[in-house]
Design an enzyme around this catalytic site. Structure first.
Site, PDB file in Angstrom:
ATOM      1  N   ILE A 136       1.113  -0.784  -0.211  1.00 60.07           N
ATOM      2  CA  ILE A 136      -0.094  -0.160  -0.399  1.00 60.07           C
ATOM      3  C   ILE A 136       0.844   1.160   0.033  1.00 60.07           C
ATOM      4  O   ILE A 136       1.577   1.215   0.477  1.00 60.07           O
ATOM      5  CB  ILE A 136      -0.776  -0.286   1.578  1.00 60.07           C
ATOM      6  CG1 ILE A 136       0.084  -0.156   2.770  1.00 60.07           C
ATOM      7  CG2 ILE A 136      -1.937  -1.522   1.368  1.00 60.07           C
ATOM      8  CD1 ILE A 136      -1.251   0.146   3.227  1.00 60.07           C
ATOM      9  N   ASP A 137       0.589   2.663  -0.886  1.00 58.95           N
ATOM     10  CA  ASP A 137       1.531   3.401  -0.993  1.00 58.95           C
ATOM     11  C   ASP A 137       1.565   3.574   1.143  1.00 58.95           C
ATOM     12  O   ASP A 137       0.940   4.074   1.515  1.00 58.95           O
ATOM     13  CB  ASP A 137       1.068   4.321  -1.347  1.00 58.95           C
ATOM     14  CG  ASP A 137       0.008   3.949  -2.863  1.00 58.95           C
ATOM     15  OD1 ASP A 137       0.828   3.357  -3.404  1.00 58.95           O
ATOM     16  OD2 ASP A 137      -0.797   5.010  -3.110  1.00 58.95           O
ATOM     17  N   LYS A 138       2.565   4.989   0.450  1.00 63.37           N
ATOM     18  CA  LYS A 138       3.686   5.539   1.868  1.00 63.37           C
ATOM     19  C   LYS A 138       2.241   6.323   2.652  1.00 63.37           C
ATOM     20  O   LYS A 138       2.888   6.092   4.109  1.00 63.37           O
ATOM     21  CB  LYS A 138       4.943   6.421   1.193  1.00 63.37           C
ATOM     22  CG  LYS A 138       5.663   7.296   2.005  1.00 63.37           C
ATOM     23  CD  LYS A 138       6.099   7.859   2.110  1.00 63.37           C
ATOM     24  CE  LYS A 138       6.565   9.472   3.492  1.00 63.37           C
ATOM     25  NZ  LYS A 138       7.541  10.539   2.476  1.00 63.37           N
ATOM     26  N   ARG A 237      -6.681   5.910  -6.137  1.00 67.18           N
ATOM     27  CA  ARG A 237      -6.627   7.352  -5.951  1.00 67.18           C
ATOM     28  C   ARG A 237      -7.072   8.243  -7.620  1.00 67.18           C
ATOM     29  O   ARG A 237      -7.196   9.035  -7.921  1.00 67.18           O
ATOM     30  CB  ARG A 237      -5.277   7.803  -5.406  1.00 67.18           C
ATOM     31  CG  ARG A 237      -5.150   6.992  -4.657  1.00 67.18           C
ATOM     32  CD  ARG A 237      -3.952   7.468  -4.071  1.00 67.18           C
ATOM     33  NE  ARG A 237      -3.029   8.353  -4.032  1.00 67.18           N
ATOM     34  CZ  ARG A 237      -1.393   8.540  -3.359  1.00 67.18           C
ATOM     35  NH1 ARG A 237      -0.562   7.869  -4.032  1.00 67.18           N
ATOM     36  NH2 ARG A 237      -1.324   9.801  -4.311  1.00 67.18           N
TER      37      ARG A 237
END
Length: 304
Positions: A136-138, A237
């Site tokens: 998962i993204d930062k 997103r």
């Protein structure tokens, strides 16, 4: 030790190196290297061309790289471990923590923290991401599954491939969504104008399906939950920006969506459902919303 991969509908009619790298979570270059080094057998025959087209139900036999993550630096960090046994580890990742090393940086990531604990992690085929099945993204918070055994790595990857692993996210998005629920079916690829972004592309993109349901509406925002049917990079997103409702706080996608929160997207992986690799028991995990997420919801509710 060789492993096998039965080609599903998702991977049919694709290049061998592309399908293999996608299935294993490797780079396209690594998939091509596996073929060139003679570590891939298709339907009983050794294949020399990475561009070979594969079909549904083909049987691929492969051997992973022997490379080990010996150059990674163990680092002490507080990790929120939701569940752990001999095969799997479920982590509740905070916003701001990068999952694995990359771009020349090999410190300060979740992987470094896991190595410090001295736990065994399955070989992912890429030395910089031991144990990682997905990411998962930062600046996205929430649940992440980690494989500790080879059995778990193979099983969890298969569950991701056949969509039996369910991942549910919560998000606050800009604007008021009138529909109760909807499906976004729009293929994704690299943004040709900005290399750090992904975008909906009419041709050559990868299938991307996002389902969302409205949880609460406000005058300027909407609180939703999303379920991924596919797991493309930045999928939620990009899809929410595509329909005109970018995620609040997202610095990369959207415009005018950083008025309530400017430290990263308000996107939280709050629910994870999978089958245990060894017992095949259905397991469901949940993680509460972070405090900063709750604070933004509280402000929106006060403005109602």
């Amino acid at each position: 030790m060789s492993e096998t991969f039965r080609v599903s509908e998702e991977y049919g009619n694709r290049r061998l190196d592309e399908a293999l790298s996608s299935y294993l979570g490797l780079s396209r270059a690594e998939g091509k290297r596996m073929v060139k080094e003679g570590r891939v057998i298709l339907n009983g025959k050794k294949i020399e061309k990475a561009s070979t087209t594969i079909r549904e139900n083909d049987l691929i036999e492969f051997e992973r790289s022997e490379e080990k993550p010996s150059d990674l630096i163990p680092e002490k960090m507080d990790l929120d471990i939701v569940y752990e046994d001999e095969d799997i580890l479920i982590i509740n990742k905070p916003q701001g923590l990068v999952v694995h090393p990359g771009n020349g940086h090999n410190e300060g990531t979740l992987v470094n923290g896991l190595l410090y604990k001295g736990m065994d992690l399955a070989d992912s085929g890429e030395g910089f991401r031991p144990g990682l099945v997905h990411r998962i993204d930062k600046d996205t918070s929430g649940l992440l599954a980690v494989a500790k055994s080879d059995l778990a790595m193979e099983s969890l990857r298969e569950q991701l491939s056949d969509h039996s692993m369910a991942r549910e996210y919560q998000a606050i998005v800009l604007g008021r969504i009138d529909e109760a629920q909807a499906k976004i079916d729009a293929p994704l690829g690299r943004d040709i104008k900005r290399a750090t972004r992904f975008a909906v592309v009419p041709k050559g993109g990868k299938e991307a399906l996002t389902y969302f349901e409205v949880l609460e509406r406000f005058s300027t925002h909407t609180y939703i939950k999303c379920r991924l049917f596919t797991g493309r990079t930045h999928q939620i997103r990009v899809h929410m920006e595509y329909i005109g409702h970018p995620v609040e706080g997202d610095p990369l996608y959207g415009s005018g969506n950083r008025k309530l929160y400017d430290k990263g997207q308000l996107l939280h992986a709050g629910k994870l459902v999978l089958l245990h690799p060894r017992s095949h028991e259905r397991m469901e995990f949940s993680a509460p919303l972070p405090s900063y997420f709750e604070e933004v919801l509280g402000k929106l509710r006060q403005e109602k």
